[in-house]
Design an enzyme around this catalytic site. Structure first.
Site, PDB file in Angstrom:
ATOM      1  N   CYS A  87     -50.781 -31.055  16.178  1.00 15.16           N
ATOM      2  CA  CYS A  87     -51.952 -30.491  15.494  1.00 15.16           C
ATOM      3  C   CYS A  87     -53.057 -31.535  15.373  1.00 15.16           C
ATOM      4  O   CYS A  87     -53.028 -32.383  14.481  1.00 15.16           O
ATOM      5  CB  CYS A  87     -51.564 -29.976  14.113  1.00 15.16           C
ATOM      6  SG  CYS A  87     -52.936 -29.165  13.228  1.00 15.16           S
ATOM      7  N   CYS A 116     -55.047 -31.235  12.107  1.00 14.80           N
ATOM      8  CA  CYS A 116     -54.333 -31.763  10.942  1.00 14.80           C
ATOM      9  C   CYS A 116     -54.327 -33.281  10.921  1.00 14.80           C
ATOM     10  O   CYS A 116     -54.502 -33.908   9.872  1.00 14.80           O
ATOM     11  CB  CYS A 116     -52.877 -31.277  10.941  1.00 14.80           C
ATOM     12  SG  CYS A 116     -52.654 -29.509  11.179  1.00 14.80           S
ATOM     13  N   ASP A 117     -54.085 -33.905  12.082  1.00  8.41           N
ATOM     14  CA  ASP A 117     -53.781 -35.333  12.118  1.00  8.41           C
ATOM     15  C   ASP A 117     -54.815 -36.198  12.817  1.00  8.41           C
ATOM     16  O   ASP A 117     -54.786 -37.424  12.713  1.00  8.41           O
ATOM     17  CB  ASP A 117     -52.433 -35.546  12.822  1.00  8.41           C
ATOM     18  CG  ASP A 117     -51.295 -34.788  12.158  1.00  8.41           C
ATOM     19  OD1 ASP A 117     -51.353 -34.644  10.925  1.00  8.41           O
ATOM     20  OD2 ASP A 117     -50.372 -34.341  12.859  1.00  8.41           O
TER      21      ASP A 117
END
Length: 367
Positions: free
Chosen positions: A180, A183-184
């Protein structure tokens, strides 16, 4: 210094979320309806059964419990090879969930959600739902050891990111390898560093473009000689000077950084046409090869789209079966974020409460 058993277990769970999962049933039975947990031979009845354990499921449980629906929530036991709490238990730091200015560990966030669900009276059961019966009412939900009859059901089983397996793929998971980018991707270990994305569809194009905000360069590694992504997404990638495409290529190994072997320092890339293997120095590797929604247990009883996601009526969480609702990534192939999952969990609980009220199956109001 002494600690109560529940506090000690909670601390252990934060340290070892997967190993801890096996202890949850005992913890639940001591603080919820013990007769329910101990009596597995009879059929249990509830106004609302929630299937899932991530942000969508627990948000739905919190709203439903506060509305006096006394929900039963099946959080699963290593369902889809993921610990109770869902995909967030496989993530270390979460920096984009509101209310945590310093970030929060994924497993800790879900532990808090679970505690809040139980605080308002949710029966949390660590068993995996094996099948459902939506053809008659009340609906029936089955695990290997019990049956629940429910007037309404919320399916919030999520979707699992597809992962590739090669030398180092497991060892460097969450240590430079992720599924992701949104997300990261903004994490400090990726900033101003060369990064790589594996995939050839729209998701890969989106993630590669997103990562150019943070990485010094982004490689797209694709095992074919053309993308399957839409033309407009391909055009964005090909016109971005920070992106380079490695055609007919596959990652065969990930290795550690020279200064810190615990994080990714590069990958070995094999040309699938010639067999030649080259070295690519990157500090991050992102899988963008799709997700698999956890819908097989439904056995075709709800309408699914071509990718297996539950179809919901626009603007609602209503499925093709009246009284059954879907929330979170199991019905969302676009956003797939913890906060959007939580939002649809709230919607599902409100939709379920309204359904029960309309059909004379619920007393009281939301609080």
């Amino acid at each position: 210094m002494s600690h109560s058993p529940n506090k000690l277990l909670s601390r252990l769970r934060n340290l070892i979320p997967i190993a801890f999962a096996s202890t949850i049933s005992a913890t639940s039975s001591s603080s919820s309806d013990s007769s329910f947990h101990n009596n597995r031979s009879s059929v249990h009845k509830t106004k609302l059964c929630i299937i899932g354990s991530g942000p969508a499921a627990h948000t739905a449980a919190i709203y439903a419990a506060r509305a006096d629906l006394n929900p039963i929530l099946f959080e699963g036991w290593m369902a889809n090879d993921v610990a109770p709490g869902g995909q967030l238990t496989t993530t270390t730091g979460v920096d984009n969930f509101p209310g945590f200015p310093d970030g929060v560990i994924g497993a800790d966030l879900m532990d808090r959600c679970r505690t809040q669900s139980r605080r308002f009276g949710t029966n949390v059961i660590t068993e995996t739902v094996s099948k459902v019966e939506f053809s008659k009412r009340p609906f029936r939900v089955f695990t290997d050891s019990r049956i629940v009859e429910a007037e309404s059901v919320i399916v919030a089983t999520g979707a699992v990111a597809k992962r590739l397996r090669f030398d180092g793929s497991d060892g460097f998971w969450n240590r430079g390898i992720s599924a992701c980018a949104v997300c990261d991707g903004a994490a400090p270990i990726f900033r101003n560093k060369p990064l790589a994305v594996i995939g050839g569809g729209d998701s890969a194009m989106e993630e590669a473009n997103f990562l150019t905000k943070y990485g010094s360069k982004v490689y797209i590694i694709h095992r074919r000689d053309k993308f399957r992504a839409s033309k407009i997404m391909q055009a964005k990638v090909m016109s971005n000077p920070k992106i380079e495409v490695l055609w007919n290529s596959a990652v065969v190994e990930a290795y550690g950084d020279d200064k810190n072997e615990r994080v990714v320092g590069g990958v070995k890339v094999k040309n699938v046409m010639t067999g030649d293997v080259s070295d690519l120095k990157v500090s991050g590797l992102f899988f963008a090869i799709g997700h698999e929604p956890a819908t097989k247990f439904l056995d075709g009883q709800l309408e699914l789209d071509s990718d297996g996601y539950i179809v919901t009526k626009p603007g609602t969480t209503k499925t093709s079966v009246e009284g059954v609702f879907a929330a979170g990534d199991v019905q969302d192939k676009k956003y797939r974020q913890a906060i959007t999952a939580a939002g649809t969990g709230c919607m599902a609980a409100l939709d379920a409460e309204h359904y029960l009220q309309e059909n004379g199956l619920k007393d009281g109001k939301s609080g």
